[in-house]
Each structure stands twice: as structure tokens, then as C-alpha cells.
Design a protein around this motif. Structure first.
Motif, mmCIF file in Angstrom:
data_model
loop_
_atom_site.group_PDB
_atom_site.id
_atom_site.type_symbol
_atom_site.label_atom_id
_atom_site.label_comp_id
_atom_site.label_asym_id
_atom_site.label_seq_id
_atom_site.Cartn_x
_atom_site.Cartn_y
_atom_site.Cartn_z
ATOM 1 N N ALA A 1 0.500 -1.552 0.342
ATOM 2 C CA ALA A 1 0.036 -0.108 -0.236
ATOM 3 C C ALA A 1 0.694 1.213 -0.127
ATOM 4 O O ALA A 1 -0.238 1.999 -0.539
ATOM 5 N N GLU A 2 2.318 1.155 0.520
ATOM 6 C CA GLU A 2 2.657 2.463 0.430
ATOM 7 C C GLU A 2 3.491 2.840 -0.858
ATOM 8 O O GLU A 2 3.519 3.976 -0.862
ATOM 9 N N ARG A 3 3.683 0.988 -1.841
ATOM 10 C CA ARG A 3 3.778 1.935 -3.382
ATOM 11 C C ARG A 3 2.485 2.294 -4.320
ATOM 12 O O ARG A 3 2.765 3.529 -5.016
ATOM 13 N N ASN A 4 1.417 1.634 -3.694
ATOM 14 C CA ASN A 4 0.398 2.589 -4.701
ATOM 15 C C ASN A 4 -0.709 3.047 -3.983
ATOM 16 O O ASN A 4 -1.214 3.478 -4.226
ATOM 17 N N GLY A 5 -0.661 3.450 -2.158
ATOM 18 C CA GLY A 5 -1.990 4.765 -1.537
ATOM 19 C C GLY A 5 -2.947 3.967 -1.657
ATOM 20 O O GLY A 5 -3.820 4.526 -1.346
ATOM 21 N N GLU A 6 -2.945 2.688 -1.766
ATOM 22 C CA GLU A 6 -4.080 2.233 -1.482
ATOM 23 C C GLU A 6 -4.386 1.130 -0.395
ATOM 24 O O GLU A 6 -4.829 0.252 -0.107
ATOM 25 N N PHE A 7 -3.985 2.335 0.561
ATOM 26 C CA PHE A 7 -3.866 2.073 2.639
ATOM 27 C C PHE A 7 -5.217 1.273 3.051
ATOM 28 O O PHE A 7 -5.431 0.750 3.679
ATOM 29 N N HIS A 8 -6.733 2.473 2.352
ATOM 30 C CA HIS A 8 -7.513 1.474 2.922
ATOM 31 C C HIS A 8 -8.128 0.816 3.270
ATOM 32 O O HIS A 8 -8.423 -0.681 3.109
ATOM 33 N N ALA A 9 -7.237 -0.190 1.111
ATOM 34 C CA ALA A 9 -7.941 -1.634 0.794
ATOM 35 C C ALA A 9 -6.904 -2.489 1.455
ATOM 36 O O ALA A 9 -7.706 -3.054 2.031
ATOM 37 N N ALA A 10 -5.719 -2.405 1.649
ATOM 38 C CA ALA A 10 -4.732 -3.298 2.453
ATOM 39 C C ALA A 10 -5.118 -2.736 4.512
ATOM 40 O O ALA A 10 -5.468 -4.494 4.264
ATOM 41 N N ALA A 11 -5.522 -2.114 4.747
ATOM 42 C CA ALA A 11 -6.345 -2.700 6.000
ATOM 43 C C ALA A 11 -7.563 -3.224 5.806
ATOM 44 O O ALA A 11 -7.746 -3.773 7.089
ATOM 45 N N ASP A 12 -8.251 -2.762 4.888
ATOM 46 C CA ASP A 12 -9.769 -3.779 5.137
ATOM 47 C C ASP A 12 -9.372 -5.076 5.107
ATOM 48 O O ASP A 12 -10.038 -6.100 5.516
ATOM 49 N N VAL A 13 -8.446 -5.896 3.881
ATOM 50 C CA VAL A 13 -7.858 -6.718 3.598
ATOM 51 C C VAL A 13 -7.581 -7.155 5.594
ATOM 52 O O VAL A 13 -7.887 -8.115 5.952
ATOM 53 N N VAL A 14 -6.576 -6.666 6.260
ATOM 54 C CA VAL A 14 -5.897 -6.858 7.017
ATOM 55 C C VAL A 14 -6.945 -6.900 8.426
ATOM 56 O O VAL A 14 -7.066 -8.161 9.432
ATOM 57 N N SER A 15 -8.123 -6.413 8.454
ATOM 58 C CA SER A 15 -8.789 -6.633 9.057
ATOM 59 C C SER A 15 -10.145 -7.627 8.888
ATOM 60 O O SER A 15 -9.939 -8.178 10.055
ATOM 61 N N ARG A 16 -9.973 -7.507 8.347
ATOM 62 C CA ARG A 16 -10.556 -9.260 7.542
ATOM 63 C C ARG A 16 -9.881 -10.757 8.191
ATOM 64 O O ARG A 16 -10.748 -11.347 8.333
ATOM 65 N N MET A 17 -9.215 -10.789 8.155
ATOM 66 C CA MET A 17 -7.735 -11.156 8.471
ATOM 67 C C MET A 17 -7.862 -11.828 9.956
ATOM 68 O O MET A 17 -7.593 -12.876 10.402
ATOM 69 N N HIS A 18 -7.843 -10.460 10.797
ATOM 70 C CA HIS A 18 -7.834 -11.089 12.320
ATOM 71 C C HIS A 18 -9.362 -10.629 11.777
ATOM 72 O O HIS A 18 -9.474 -12.027 13.297
#
Length: 429
Positions: A366-383
């Protein structure tokens, strides 16, 4: 009237705010006097709005009185209804006015309205009063006690982008995740609680009703009746216990009622939840799963806020005021400070234990593509999925163990109750 207490602390209800915060804080605090409490908060940089001394005993008798509070579920229902009305073409004030009128009519037509009974707290009515004074919806929400900070931030983001309906949609997705995880906990706890209650009721019935009915027969055997020579060993202990319960039944019932009252106070005061969380944090494998639940909420809050246009550090500041434990809140604040100094988001989260290797790589991408909200959503679903799996496995293990424990307790009482009967039969042979 002076609020000072000699040699003891007093309980105060305090409403205070820090300049720049999005929420007015409403908490109970203990201090020797009101002046000392005001001075302490002012030294910490807070502005005190009101201080009210609580009457003695209010902290543990408050649950006996109906509380005029807004339930957390009311915010989700309010957001859902406002979103629908906004999409139908209403303005914010019109939507809130409509909901307030609906709640007013419902209270008037409800049971007890004719005899002047107090109406429930109306969230829409409280907000309408503030909106009519020219305040924005986010500011109005921030002035209400117990408003979720994430909701205030989401509404403020929607006001910035003039797309409040979509911001409410995002908050409802966050609220749905939190409610679903909590519902799984409640559903998993219902069956063990039911089994424990039934086992306790049966055990109390056997001890207070069945066993004392054998007291006279046991007493005859114990004193060496016409045919018997008394009992010994485990049977003798059972006879003594039965005789004691039979003679002191009123006292035993009183002790049980007192214990039940203490349990109710312990649970209703919130101390039970705090104690259980403290115990859970001391067991490593349970602590990790509880942190999964809290991290799922944290990353979902970040998803909502980042999508709404907040900077990463601003989003972390708001997320830290969600239902996180103290260690996670401190860790998130340290991550925020490290990012403000120019550090990497992914590495800072990983170094402070707020994500695993998969989460670190997702945030690095996400630091490279700027899609932090999408990455955070995936991490949230994992937890969230880890926590759901933990609850499911714990339920499958706990249910048979609890059934076995209840069976052993009830069976043990029955065996102890009939031991003297077996001893009598042996003596009569």
C-alpha cells in the motif's frame, strides 16, 4: 456546598474536552475534592465543562434506577435511517427532524404515555436541537456522551466531501463488523451459561430440599438406632453435612441470596468485564485472540477513515480512541509518532506488534500504490476470521467439558446423599 471529603475520595461525573478533540469525554473519576479534580485536569491540558459529585452508594446502586442513556445500537439504527432519508432527497436537518417526530409520536402512543411517564432519550431529538442552532451534524454528535469517535470522524469526512450518505454507509459496514464479532461471543456464551445455570439450580435443589428430607433418617443411623451402630467414613461426612443444612436452612438460603446479589452488582457495575479482560490478558493464547478482535476493529476503523480522506496519522489518532486495550493504544500512539518522524508505516506497525508478516507486506504494498484503505480492510478481515475461528473452536471444546463438569457435580451430590443409605443396608444384612 463543599465537596471535600476528609480522609477519603469522592466520586465525580466529569465532562471535559481537549482542544482539537472530536469528542466530549464523559467519565466517572475519584478525587478528594472538586477543586483538586479541576486542577488535575487543567494541568493535563483539558477544559472542564462540568463536574457533578455522585451520592454515596450511587456507584453500586445505580443499576437499580433506570438510566437515561443512549444505547450503542441506537447510533447504527440512526445512521441507517438518516442514510435512507438523505438518498430520498431530504437535507440533514429534514431527515433528523423526521426521525425526531417519528420517535415523539411513538413515545406518545406507547404504554405509559397517558399517565405522564418519562419518555426515553431521543437521539434524533437531541441532535435536532443542536442542528437548529446552526451546528454541523459531526459537531452535534461530538457533543453527545458515548458517541463512537469513529462515527464522528466518518460524518466529518462525509461533510468535507459533501457525500454524507456514502460516509454513513462506510460507518455501517464498520459497525456491522463489530456487532457480528460481538454477537458471535454472545452466541457462544449462551449455551455454557444455560448449562451452568441448570447445573447450579439442580445442585442447590438437592442440597436445600432433597438432602434435608433425609436428615431425620440419617440422624437415627448416626446415633446408632435399634438395628444400626452408626455410620463412618464418607457416609459420616454426608450425615453431618445433611444435618447442618437441615438445621440451618434459613441461614444457607440467606448466604446464597447474598452471593447472588453480590454477583449481580459485580456484573452490572462493569467490574466483571474488567476482571475477565484482565484475566484473559494473563493467558498468552487467549490474549492473542482478544487482540485479534481489537485489531480487526482498529484496522476497520482505519479503512473507514482513510477512505474518507483522513491522513494516516489522523486516522490512527481516532482509531486509538476505539475499544482498544491500554497496551494496543500505547503501541498505536508510538506507531503514529514514528510515522510523523518519517518512518515506514508497514515497518512501524510490525515492530510494535500490530500486524504479522502478511499484514506487513500488505501495508508495504500500500505504501507503493497508495491504497492504504484497501490493505487495511484485508488485514481487518484476516484478524476477524482468526477471532471467529477461535470462538468456534473454544465453543466446541468448552461445551462437552462443561457438561462433564455439571454431570460430575450433580452426580457427586447424589452419590454423597445415598452413601448413608448404602451403609444402612450393609448394617441390616
Amino acid at each position: 456546598m463543599s465537596t471535600q471529603a476528609t480522609g477519603a475520595t469522592m466520586q465525580f461525573r466529569v465532562r471535559y474536552v481537549r482542544l482539537g478533540d472530536v469528542q466530549v469525554r464523559d467519565e466517572y473519576m475519584a478525587m478528594a475534592s472538586e477543586a483538586a479534580l479541576r486542577q488535575k485536569l487543567q494541568q493535563e491540558g483539558f477544559t472542564v465543562l462540568s463536574v457533578k459529585a455522585q451520592q454515596r452508594g450511587a456507584s453500586w446502586l445505580g443499576w437499580l434506577r433506570p438510566k437515561q442513556e443512549i444505547k450503542r445500537d441506537a447510533y447504527g439504527l440512526f445512521c441507517k435511517e438518516v442514510r435512507t432519508l438523505l438518498r430520498a432527497g431530504m437535507t440533514v436537518v429534514e431527515a433528523v427532524d423526521t426521525l425526531s417526530a417519528k420517535e415523539h409520536l411513538r413515545d406518545q402512543s406507547g404504554p405509559g404515555s397517558a399517565n405522564g411517564a418519562e419518555t426515553k432519550v431521543s437521539l434524533a431529538g437531541m441532535l435536532l436541537t443542536r442542528l437548529q442552532k446552526g451546528l454541523s451534524l459531526s459537531t452535534s454528535l461530538s457533543e453527545l456522551p458515548q458517541t463512537p469517535p469513529v462515527l464522528v470522524a466518518a460524518v466529518r469526512a462525509g461533510e468535507r466531501t459533501s457525500n454524507l450518505a456514502e460516509a454513513l454507509d462506510d460507518y455501517l459496514r464498520f459497525d456491522s463488523l463489530v456487532l457480528n464479532l460481538r454477537k458471535k461471543i454472545i452466541s457462544a456464551a449462551i449455551y455454557p451459561a444455560l448449562v451452568s445455570t441448570v447445573g447450579l439450580v439442580i445442585s442447590v435443589f438437592l442440597l436445600l430440599v432433597v438432602m434435608p428430607n433425609f436428615a431425620s433418617m440419617y440422624e437415627t443411623v448416626r446415633t446408632g438406632g435399634a438395628e444400626g451402630t452408626g455410620v463412618s467414613g464418607g457416609a459420616a461426612i454426608t450425615v453431618e453435612l445433611t444435618h447442618f443444612i437441615g438445621k440451618n436452612r434459613t441461614m444457607v438460603i440467606g448466604v446464597l441470596l447474598a452471593l447472588a446479589a453480590m454477583l449481580m452488582v459485580w456484573v452490572s457495575s462493569g467490574q466483571a468485564k474488567a476482571n475477565m479482560m484482565s484475566l484473559a490478558r494473563r493467558i498468552p493464547w487467549i490474549r492473542l485472540r482478544v487482540e485479534d478482535f481489537q485489531l480487526a476493529m482498529m484496522y476497520q476503523a482505519l479503512t473507514l477513515l482513510l477512505k474518507g480522506g483522513y491522513a494516516m496519522t489522523e486516522a490512527m489518532e481516532v482509531a486509538s480512541r476505539s475499544a482498544l486495550s491500554a497496551p494496543l493504544r500505547v503501541a498505536l500512539q508510538e506507531v503514529k509518532q514514528r510515522i510523523e518522524r518519517g518512518g515506514s508505516v508497514s515497518q512501524a506497525l510490525a515492530d510494535h506488534g500490530l500486524c504479522d508478516e502478511v499484514g506487513r507486506r500488505l501495508m508495504a504494498a500500500a505504501e507503493r500504490n497508495g491504497e492504504f484503505h484497501a490493505a487495511a480492510d484485508v488485514v481487518s478481515r484476516m484478524h476477524g476470521e482468526r477471532f471467529e475461528l477461535f470462538v468456534e473452536r473454544l465453543t466446541r471444546i468448552a461445551e462437552p467439558l462443561l457438561l462433564l463438569a455439571v454431570a460430575l457435580v450433580v452426580g457427586g451430590i447424589v452419590i454423597l446423599m445415598y452413601m448413608p443409605v448404602f451403609d444402612m443396608a450393609t448394617q441390616l444384612l
